[in-house]
Design an enzyme around this catalytic site. Sequence first.
Site, PDB file in Angstrom:
ATOM      1  N   ASP A  11       0.868  -1.180   0.000  1.00 63.13           N
ATOM      2  CA  ASP A  11       0.000   0.000   0.000  1.00 63.13           C
ATOM      3  C   ASP A  11       0.899   1.223   0.000  1.00 63.13           C
ATOM      4  O   ASP A  11       1.741   1.382   0.888  1.00 63.13           O
ATOM      5  CB  ASP A  11      -0.893   0.016   1.247  1.00 63.13           C
ATOM      6  N   ASP A 130     -13.880  -3.584  -2.120  1.00 62.04           N
ATOM      7  CA  ASP A 130     -13.837  -3.415  -0.662  1.00 62.04           C
ATOM      8  C   ASP A 130     -15.263  -3.567  -0.148  1.00 62.04           C
ATOM      9  O   ASP A 130     -16.169  -2.859  -0.603  1.00 62.04           O
ATOM     10  CB  ASP A 130     -13.308  -2.031  -0.287  1.00 62.04           C
TER      11      ASP A 130
END
Length: 255
Positions: A11, A130
């Site tokens: 990330d 998500d």
Amino acid sequence: MHKKRIIPCLDIKDGRVVKGVNFVDLIDAGDPVESARKYNDLGADELVFLDITATKEKRKTLAELVEKVAAQVFIPLTVGGGIRTVEDMQLILRSGADKVSVNSAAVKNPELVKKGAQAFGSQCIVGAVDADKKESGDGWEIFINGGSKETGIDLIEWVKELEELGAGEILLTSINADGTKDGFDIEMLKAVTEAVNIPVIASGGAGNIQHFIDVFQQTGADAALAASIFHFGEIAIKDVKKELENLGIPVRIEG
């Protein structure tokens, strides 16, 4: 039988690897180029590189950084974050990525997935999703903008649509499990892997080797992704694979 994949996730925020819990409270976890090189050498099957603030800040993924990372790895590299057009996809693929991941942009413009698959092939398009439990407790809904904005869209309906549009893979992250190290969301993963015929990458919640065993024994996941436990040296990829192999779960072993 296809070999199960173990995938570290980088990330990225402001050019650095970061990690948080439930998508917030981010802490620095190192240099992306060094991290990529390390994982390539440690037996990772693939790498996922996500510019996690690109969509929120209306900023394109840093193609230069992708080039530097791609130069260090000889395993498939998936890149996502801020990819909104077919031209963005082309830029990232030309920079050295093997696949592009689309999340918020695909929800806002589903045709992006279709056009990307037509232009580059389904194998290059990863539908990143998500999701979290609906307030009713019945099923799940998807969120966009780094997990910060609810959509009201049903998870199972959406992953089926992604497959129909031409996505070659689903990267499914449980917002509730993300960064908690309490284990993957088995219930959600079972529902999604039973709903689609394309590979599903499990993301969110890995904390120990047993969690990887559970996700492959109890769901149809094709790959398991983790970040902090690998970044901070809590678990070695080779140890995960050794345990999986001992249990008869097919994995790629180096050497």
